[in-house]
Design a protein around this motif. Structure first.
Motif, PDB file in Angstrom:
ATOM      1  N   MET A 164       0.828  -1.202   0.000  1.00 40.10           N
ATOM      2  CA  MET A 164       0.000   0.000   0.000  1.00 40.10           C
ATOM      3  C   MET A 164       0.866   1.256   0.000  1.00 40.10           C
ATOM      4  SD  MET A 164      -2.758   1.284   2.884  1.00 40.10           S
ATOM      5  CE  MET A 164      -1.437   1.525   4.111  1.00 40.10           C
ATOM      6  N   LEU A 165       1.909   1.279   0.844  1.00 38.73           N
ATOM      7  CA  LEU A 165       2.785   2.447   0.925  1.00 38.73           C
ATOM      8  C   LEU A 165       3.517   2.701  -0.387  1.00 38.73           C
ATOM      9  CD1 LEU A 165       4.372   2.053   4.482  1.00 38.73           C
ATOM     10  CD2 LEU A 165       2.401   3.443   3.801  1.00 38.73           C
ATOM     11  N   ASN A 166       3.712   1.639  -1.153  1.00 38.97           N
ATOM     12  CA  ASN A 166       4.391   1.768  -2.446  1.00 38.97           C
ATOM     13  C   ASN A 166       3.425   2.030  -3.594  1.00 38.97           C
ATOM     14  OD1 ASN A 166       7.019   1.360  -1.437  1.00 38.97           O
ATOM     15  ND2 ASN A 166       6.727  -0.865  -1.428  1.00 38.97           N
ATOM     16  N   GLY A 167       2.197   2.422  -3.250  1.00 37.76           N
ATOM     17  CA  GLY A 167       1.229   2.798  -4.277  1.00 37.76           C
ATOM     18  C   GLY A 167       0.258   1.709  -4.676  1.00 37.76           C
ATOM     19  N   GLY A 168       0.319   0.563  -3.999  1.00 35.39           N
ATOM     20  CA  GLY A 168      -0.579  -0.542  -4.315  1.00 35.39           C
ATOM     21  C   GLY A 168      -1.948  -0.385  -3.686  1.00 35.39           C
ATOM     22  N   ARG A 169      -2.761  -1.422  -3.768  1.00 36.29           N
ATOM     23  CA  ARG A 169      -4.126  -1.380  -3.276  1.00 36.29           C
ATOM     24  C   ARG A 169      -4.160  -1.157  -1.767  1.00 36.29           C
ATOM     25  NH1 ARG A 169      -7.575  -5.146  -5.140  1.00 36.29           N
ATOM     26  NH2 ARG A 169      -8.849  -5.017  -3.267  1.00 36.29           N
ATOM     27  N   LYS A 170      -5.243  -0.521  -1.297  1.00 31.32           N
ATOM     28  CA  LYS A 170      -5.386  -0.162   0.109  1.00 31.32           C
ATOM     29  C   LYS A 170      -6.176  -1.196   0.898  1.00 31.32           C
ATOM     30  CE  LYS A 170      -5.139   4.775  -0.935  1.00 31.32           C
ATOM     31  NZ  LYS A 170      -5.822   6.093  -0.831  1.00 31.32           N
ATOM     32  N   SER A 171      -6.239  -2.381   0.366  1.00 32.44           N
ATOM     33  CA  SER A 171      -6.949  -3.465   1.045  1.00 32.44           C
ATOM     34  C   SER A 171      -6.310  -4.794   0.659  1.00 32.44           C
ATOM     35  CB  SER A 171      -8.438  -3.466   0.673  1.00 32.44           C
ATOM     36  OG  SER A 171      -8.603  -3.740  -0.706  1.00 32.44           O
ATOM     37  N   ILE A 172      -6.692  -5.831   1.416  1.00 31.40           N
ATOM     38  CA  ILE A 172      -6.240  -7.184   1.104  1.00 31.40           C
ATOM     39  C   ILE A 172      -7.410  -7.925   0.480  1.00 31.40           C
ATOM     40  CG2 ILE A 172      -5.132  -9.257   2.005  1.00 31.40           C
ATOM     41  CD1 ILE A 172      -4.506  -7.671   4.549  1.00 31.40           C
ATOM     42  N   LYS A 173      -7.241  -8.434  -0.718  1.00 27.25           N
ATOM     43  CA  LYS A 173      -8.321  -9.182  -1.347  1.00 27.25           C
ATOM     44  C   LYS A 173      -8.621 -10.433  -0.534  1.00 27.25           C
ATOM     45  CE  LYS A 173      -6.372  -9.539  -5.396  1.00 27.25           C
ATOM     46  NZ  LYS A 173      -6.179  -9.870  -6.839  1.00 27.25           N
ATOM     47  N   LYS A 174      -9.896 -10.768  -0.458  1.00 23.88           N
ATOM     48  CA  LYS A 174     -10.277 -11.954   0.301  1.00 23.88           C
ATOM     49  C   LYS A 174      -9.604 -13.197  -0.265  1.00 23.88           C
ATOM     50  CE  LYS A 174     -14.218 -14.485   2.186  1.00 23.88           C
ATOM     51  NZ  LYS A 174     -15.674 -14.710   2.161  1.00 23.88           N
ATOM     52  N   GLU A 175      -9.428 -13.230  -1.593  1.00 24.99           N
ATOM     53  CA  GLU A 175      -8.758 -14.375  -2.209  1.00 24.99           C
ATOM     54  C   GLU A 175      -7.331 -14.519  -1.692  1.00 24.99           C
ATOM     55  OE1 GLU A 175     -10.492 -12.116  -3.781  1.00 24.99           O
ATOM     56  OE2 GLU A 175     -11.950 -13.073  -5.119  1.00 24.99           O
ATOM     57  N   GLU A 176      -6.675 -13.400  -1.434  1.00 24.60           N
ATOM     58  CA  GLU A 176      -5.313 -13.437  -0.912  1.00 24.60           C
ATOM     59  C   GLU A 176      -5.297 -13.993   0.510  1.00 24.60           C
ATOM     60  OE1 GLU A 176      -2.992  -9.773  -3.070  1.00 24.60           O
ATOM     61  OE2 GLU A 176      -4.535  -9.210  -1.614  1.00 24.60           O
ATOM     62  N   ILE A 177      -6.272 -13.562   1.299  1.00 28.79           N
ATOM     63  CA  ILE A 177      -6.369 -14.043   2.684  1.00 28.79           C
ATOM     64  C   ILE A 177      -6.664 -15.535   2.700  1.00 28.79           C
ATOM     65  CG2 ILE A 177      -7.690 -13.863   4.839  1.00 28.79           C
ATOM     66  CD1 ILE A 177      -8.135 -10.907   4.152  1.00 28.79           C
ATOM     67  N   GLU A 178      -7.554 -15.977   1.820  1.00 36.01           N
ATOM     68  CA  GLU A 178      -7.896 -17.402   1.753  1.00 36.01           C
ATOM     69  C   GLU A 178      -6.693 -18.234   1.317  1.00 36.01           C
ATOM     70  OE1 GLU A 178     -12.655 -17.159   0.597  1.00 36.01           O
ATOM     71  OE2 GLU A 178     -11.139 -17.089  -0.992  1.00 36.01           O
ATOM     72  N   GLU A 179      -5.828 -17.659   0.482  1.00 37.55           N
ATOM     73  CA  GLU A 179      -4.693 -18.411  -0.053  1.00 37.55           C
ATOM     74  C   GLU A 179      -3.552 -18.536   0.948  1.00 37.55           C
ATOM     75  OE1 GLU A 179      -1.613 -18.440  -3.860  1.00 37.55           O
ATOM     76  OE2 GLU A 179      -3.311 -17.058  -3.818  1.00 37.55           O
ATOM     77  N   ILE A 180      -3.211 -17.454   1.660  1.00 35.78           N
ATOM     78  CA  ILE A 180      -2.048 -17.498   2.547  1.00 35.78           C
ATOM     79  C   ILE A 180      -2.409 -17.524   4.023  1.00 35.78           C
ATOM     80  CG2 ILE A 180      -0.556 -16.354   0.878  1.00 35.78           C
ATOM     81  CD1 ILE A 180      -0.915 -13.789   2.456  1.00 35.78           C
ATOM     82  N   GLY A 181      -3.697 -17.287   4.346  1.00 33.58           N
ATOM     83  CA  GLY A 181      -4.134 -17.351   5.733  1.00 33.58           C
ATOM     84  C   GLY A 181      -4.715 -18.717   6.046  1.00 33.58           C
ATOM     85  N   GLN A 182      -5.231 -18.851   7.260  1.00 34.20           N
ATOM     86  CA  GLN A 182      -5.863 -20.092   7.686  1.00 34.20           C
ATOM     87  C   GLN A 182      -7.282 -19.792   8.171  1.00 34.20           C
ATOM     88  OE1 GLN A 182      -4.858 -23.286   7.689  1.00 34.20           O
ATOM     89  NE2 GLN A 182      -2.891 -22.837   6.747  1.00 34.20           N
ATOM     90  N   SER A 183      -8.246 -20.481   7.611  1.00 32.67           N
ATOM     91  CA  SER A 183      -9.626 -20.337   8.063  1.00 32.67           C
ATOM     92  C   SER A 183      -9.785 -21.046   9.412  1.00 32.67           C
ATOM     93  CB  SER A 183     -10.581 -20.949   7.035  1.00 32.67           C
ATOM     94  OG  SER A 183     -11.916 -20.911   7.515  1.00 32.67           O
ATOM     95  N   ILE A 184     -10.468 -20.402  10.344  1.00 35.43           N
ATOM     96  CA  ILE A 184     -10.686 -20.992  11.667  1.00 35.43           C
ATOM     97  C   ILE A 184     -12.139 -21.431  11.793  1.00 35.43           C
ATOM     98  CG2 ILE A 184     -10.526 -20.657  14.162  1.00 35.43           C
ATOM     99  CD1 ILE A 184      -8.533 -18.468  13.727  1.00 35.43           C
ATOM    100  N   PRO A 185     -12.400 -22.733  11.869  1.00 38.20           N
ATOM    101  CA  PRO A 185     -13.789 -23.193  12.055  1.00 38.20           C
ATOM    102  C   PRO A 185     -14.322 -22.710  13.394  1.00 38.20           C
ATOM    103  CG  PRO A 185     -12.305 -24.996  11.416  1.00 38.20           C
ATOM    104  CD  PRO A 185     -11.443 -23.835  11.803  1.00 38.20           C
ATOM    105  N   LEU A 186     -15.556 -22.236  13.408  1.00 43.83           N
ATOM    106  CA  LEU A 186     -16.155 -21.763  14.654  1.00 43.83           C
ATOM    107  C   LEU A 186     -16.680 -22.940  15.458  1.00 43.83           C
ATOM    108  CD1 LEU A 186     -18.080 -18.621  13.357  1.00 43.83           C
ATOM    109  CD2 LEU A 186     -15.745 -18.792  14.232  1.00 43.83           C
ATOM    110  N   GLY A 187     -16.353 -22.953  16.749  1.00 44.04           N
ATOM    111  CA  GLY A 187     -16.796 -24.034  17.615  1.00 44.04           C
ATOM    112  C   GLY A 187     -17.559 -23.523  18.817  1.00 44.04           C
ATOM    113  N   PHE A 188     -17.618 -24.340  19.850  1.00 42.47           N
ATOM    114  CA  PHE A 188     -18.345 -23.974  21.059  1.00 42.47           C
ATOM    115  C   PHE A 188     -17.365 -23.630  22.174  1.00 42.47           C
ATOM    116  CE2 PHE A 188     -21.042 -25.504  24.800  1.00 42.47           C
ATOM    117  CZ  PHE A 188     -21.614 -24.253  24.962  1.00 42.47           C
TER     118      PHE A 188
END
Length: 204
Positions: A164-188
């Motif tokens: 972002m500081l280098n002129g790129g997008r001001k957000s993280i695409k959800k596809e990027e988060i899904e690719e390099i992040g980890q989804s956490i299943p919701l439990g009890f």
């Protein structure tokens, strides 16, 4: 961008796609059924970890700027006026298996991206300092509309911030988060089992 996990392993998208999703053996719950906020769910999870001797992680108290104090008695003081100050670090920290844990939790109503404006520069600076000391630092991101929570290592967040500081997008695409992040299943109990993700990513 080329991504690597904090343990030095290079992130390989193909391997992740074939990996089995992290399962949760306990009953699944939905935010829509409970009306809980992300903070409440994390606090409940932390209480579970503490009660079961798994980890000691707490929410940092929000600092106050005290303006007016009355002293009705010599042994007592009553705060009459005070203001919440902007926290200078992240929301949560503690210890797990001898490792320092530090993380921030954020939510968005957006469905396709996570705005970087949700983070403050001082939080980014703090997370970098934690990583420099080999602490485990990450963010929990919740997409409120779809009740999805993702675990994203702070190293990746810093990369998106620099983009972002280098002129790129001001957000993280959800596809990027899904690719390099980890989804956490919701439990009890716990509601958001981020400790399981820490074990998985950092080989603890």
């Amino acid at each position: 961008m080329s991504f690597h996990y904090p343990n030095g392993k290079r992130y390989v998208p193909a391997a992740k796609k074939t990996a089995k999703p992290l399962a949760h053996k306990e009953k699944k719950w939905s935010y829509s059924n409970r009306g809980m906020t992300l903070e409440e769910d994390i606090n409940q999870s932390n209480e579970y970890y503490l009660a079961h001797g798994i980890a000691c992680i707490h929410k940092k108290p929000t600092p106050l700027q005290i303006v007016q104090v009355d002293y009705p008695k010599r042994s007592a003081a009553v705060i009459k006026e005070a203001y919440f100050k902007q926290a200078s670090t992240t929301d949560y920290n503690g210890v797990y298996k001898g490792k320092y844990i530090d993380f921030e939790a954020k939510e968005t109503q957006n469905t396709t991206s996570f705005p970087l404006k949700n983070f403050h520069e001082h939080q980014i600076i703090h997370m970098k300092k934690v990583l420099d000391q080999n602490g485990i630092c990450f963010v929990l991101l919740r997409f409120s509309q779809t009740n999805e929570v993702f675990f994203l290592d702070a190293t990746y967040l810093l990369g998106f911030w620099d983009r972002m500081l280098n002129g790129g997008r001001k957000s993280i695409k959800k596809e990027e988060i899904e690719e390099i992040g980890q989804s956490i299943p919701l439990g009890f109990h716990p509601t958001i089992d981020y400790i399981k993700i820490i074990d998985y990513i950092y080989n603890l």
